[in-house]
Motif scaffolding. Structure first.
Motif, PDB file in Angstrom:
ATOM      1  N   GLY A 299       0.860  -1.173   0.000  1.00 50.61           N
ATOM      2  CA  GLY A 299       0.000   0.000   0.000  1.00 50.61           C
ATOM      3  C   GLY A 299       0.898   1.224   0.000  1.00 50.61           C
ATOM      4  N   ALA A 300       0.286   2.370  -0.092  1.00 49.17           N
ATOM      5  CA  ALA A 300       1.075   3.602  -0.061  1.00 49.17           C
ATOM      6  C   ALA A 300       1.642   3.805   1.350  1.00 49.17           C
ATOM      7  CB  ALA A 300       0.199   4.789  -0.440  1.00 49.17           C
ATOM      8  N   PRO A 301       2.845   4.373   1.452  1.00 51.03           N
ATOM      9  CA  PRO A 301       3.369   4.678   2.792  1.00 51.03           C
ATOM     10  C   PRO A 301       2.407   5.592   3.537  1.00 51.03           C
ATOM     11  CG  PRO A 301       5.058   4.994   1.129  1.00 51.03           C
ATOM     12  CD  PRO A 301       3.762   4.771   0.405  1.00 51.03           C
ATOM     13  N   TRP A 302       2.373   5.469   4.849  1.00 53.17           N
ATOM     14  CA  TRP A 302       1.483   6.289   5.651  1.00 53.17           C
ATOM     15  C   TRP A 302       2.226   6.838   6.853  1.00 53.17           C
ATOM     16  CZ3 TRP A 302       1.549   1.045   5.481  1.00 53.17           C
ATOM     17  CH2 TRP A 302       1.591   0.334   6.677  1.00 53.17           C
ATOM     18  N   GLN A 303       1.643   7.837   7.462  1.00 49.02           N
ATOM     19  CA  GLN A 303       2.238   8.502   8.624  1.00 49.02           C
ATOM     20  C   GLN A 303       1.479   8.085   9.883  1.00 49.02           C
ATOM     21  OE1 GLN A 303       4.846  10.742   8.414  1.00 49.02           O
ATOM     22  NE2 GLN A 303       4.963  10.500   6.206  1.00 49.02           N
ATOM     23  N   VAL A 304       2.225   7.848  10.954  1.00 45.89           N
ATOM     24  CA  VAL A 304       1.626   7.522  12.243  1.00 45.89           C
ATOM     25  C   VAL A 304       2.259   8.430  13.286  1.00 45.89           C
ATOM     26  CG1 VAL A 304       1.360   5.759  14.024  1.00 45.89           C
ATOM     27  CG2 VAL A 304       1.203   5.126  11.617  1.00 45.89           C
ATOM     28  N   THR A 305       1.432   9.067  14.090  1.00 50.23           N
ATOM     29  CA  THR A 305       1.931   9.892  15.192  1.00 50.23           C
ATOM     30  C   THR A 305       1.997   9.028  16.439  1.00 50.23           C
ATOM     31  OG1 THR A 305       0.992  11.873  14.206  1.00 50.23           O
ATOM     32  CG2 THR A 305       1.537  11.975  16.547  1.00 50.23           C
ATOM     33  N   LEU A 306       3.180   8.966  17.020  1.00 51.27           N
ATOM     34  CA  LEU A 306       3.401   8.147  18.214  1.00 51.27           C
ATOM     35  C   LEU A 306       3.231   9.001  19.453  1.00 51.27           C
ATOM     36  CD1 LEU A 306       6.615   6.386  16.921  1.00 51.27           C
ATOM     37  CD2 LEU A 306       4.299   5.434  16.970  1.00 51.27           C
TER      38      LEU A 306
END
Length: 154
Positions: A22-29
């Motif tokens: 899938g497309a790369p995604w951003q995750v806020t930790l």
């Protein structure tokens, strides 16, 4: 690390496939994942990163399920686009039988998958081998999951 929250770029690939899963995604930790290290600083542990990513994905899955329960009115273009992919769906309650996902169990399965070598994890290009080992993140960090599959006939 003094950041209140860290954003991480995540990508998933499978051995033998040219395209990402899938497309790369951003995750806020969240900062509550930080642990003190020997030098008085704070670090993340790979175990906590994987667990947080699984929790985020379970929440996204639940949201997608809920959205599919809503009846959609499709435009002619949306119908044509969906027909090219092989399925035209307007959603609605009959469209989807909800699947219950146990978040805790999903996290445990993901962690065991890492231990069993089902997938590899690379942080900024460096392989990660220990679930409880410290990992240093910065604002441009990227996490790559590579799913391993058995070879055909072997």
């Amino acid at each position: 690390m003094d950041e209140a929250n860290m954003t991480l770029r995540v990508e998933a690939r499978m051995v033998g496939k040219r395209k990402p899963l899938g497309a790369p995604w951003q995750v806020t930790l969240p900062s509550n994942l930080l642990h003190p290290d020997e030098d008085g600083g704070q670090v993340f542990r790979l175990r906590d990163l994987i667990a947080e990513l699984v929790r985020v994905e379970v929440q996204a899955f639940r949201l997608r399920q809920e959205e599919r329960r809503v009846l959609n009115i499709l435009s002619a273009q949306e119908i044509d686009d969906a027909a090219r992919t092989g399925k035209v769906s307007m959603g609605g309650e009959k469209e989807l039988v909800p699947v219950e996902v146990d978040e805790y169990e999903a996290v445990q399965v993901a962690l065991q998958g890492f231990v069993d070598g089902i997938y590899l994890v690379f942080l900024d290009g460096q392989p990660q081998r220990e679930l409880d080992g410290p990992v240093q993140l910065h604002q441009e960090s990227s996490l790559l999951f590579i799913r391993l599959v058995a070879l055909v006939g072997g």
